[in-house]
Design a protein around this motif. Structure first.
Motif, short mmCIF file in Angstrom:
data_model
loop_
_atom_site.label_atom_id
_atom_site.label_comp_id
_atom_site.label_asym_id
_atom_site.label_seq_id
_atom_site.Cartn_x
_atom_site.Cartn_y
_atom_site.Cartn_z
N MET A 1 0.37 -4.79 -2.17
CA MET A 1 -0.46 -3.84 -1.46
C MET A 1 -1.92 -3.92 -1.94
O MET A 1 -2.83 -3.80 -1.17
CB MET A 1 0.08 -2.43 -1.64
CG MET A 1 -0.63 -1.42 -0.78
SD MET A 1 0.32 0.08 -0.78
CE MET A 1 -0.27 0.84 0.67
N GLN A 2 -2.10 -4.16 -3.21
CA GLN A 2 -3.46 -4.29 -3.78
C GLN A 2 -4.20 -5.46 -3.13
O GLN A 2 -5.37 -5.36 -2.85
CB GLN A 2 -3.36 -4.47 -5.29
CG GLN A 2 -4.69 -4.44 -6.00
CD GLN A 2 -5.31 -3.06 -6.04
OE1 GLN A 2 -4.66 -2.06 -5.79
NE2 GLN A 2 -6.59 -3.01 -6.32
N SER A 3 -3.50 -6.55 -2.91
CA SER A 3 -4.12 -7.73 -2.31
C SER A 3 -4.60 -7.43 -0.89
O SER A 3 -5.66 -7.87 -0.49
CB SER A 3 -3.12 -8.89 -2.30
OG SER A 3 -3.69 -10.01 -1.67
N GLY A 4 -3.84 -6.68 -0.15
CA GLY A 4 -4.23 -6.30 1.20
C GLY A 4 -5.49 -5.46 1.21
O GLY A 4 -6.35 -5.62 2.07
N GLN A 5 -5.60 -4.56 0.23
CA GLN A 5 -6.80 -3.73 0.14
C GLN A 5 -8.01 -4.58 -0.22
O GLN A 5 -9.11 -4.36 0.31
CB GLN A 5 -6.60 -2.62 -0.89
CG GLN A 5 -5.64 -1.53 -0.44
CD GLN A 5 -5.42 -0.48 -1.53
OE1 GLN A 5 -5.71 -0.72 -2.69
NE2 GLN A 5 -4.89 0.66 -1.14
#
Length: 51
Positions: free
Chosen positions: A1-5
Motif C-alpha cells: 500500500m505504501q508503494s501505491g501512495q
C-alpha cells in the motif's frame, strides 16, 4: 500500500512540474529582458571590433 501512495505522489508531482514548466514556457521573454540581451550583444560586438 505504501508503494501505491508513493506512486500517486510522484505522479502528482510530475504533473504539477510539467504544468508549471509549460505555463512558464508559454509566457515568453519579457520586453525588458529582450532589450537587455540586445544591449549585451551590442557590447560584445563593440568589444570584438576593438581587439
Amino acid at each position: 500500500m505504501q508503494s501505491g501512495q508513493n506512486d500517486e505522489r510522484e505522479r502528482f508531482i510530475d504533473e504539477n512540474l510539467r504544468r508549471v514548466y509549460d505555463e512558464t514556457m508559454e509566457e515568453g521573454i519579457p520586453d525588458k529582458f529582450k532589450d537587455l540581451l540586445n544591449q549585451l550583444k551590442g557590447q560584445d560586438k563593440n568589444a570584438g571590433k576593438k581587439g
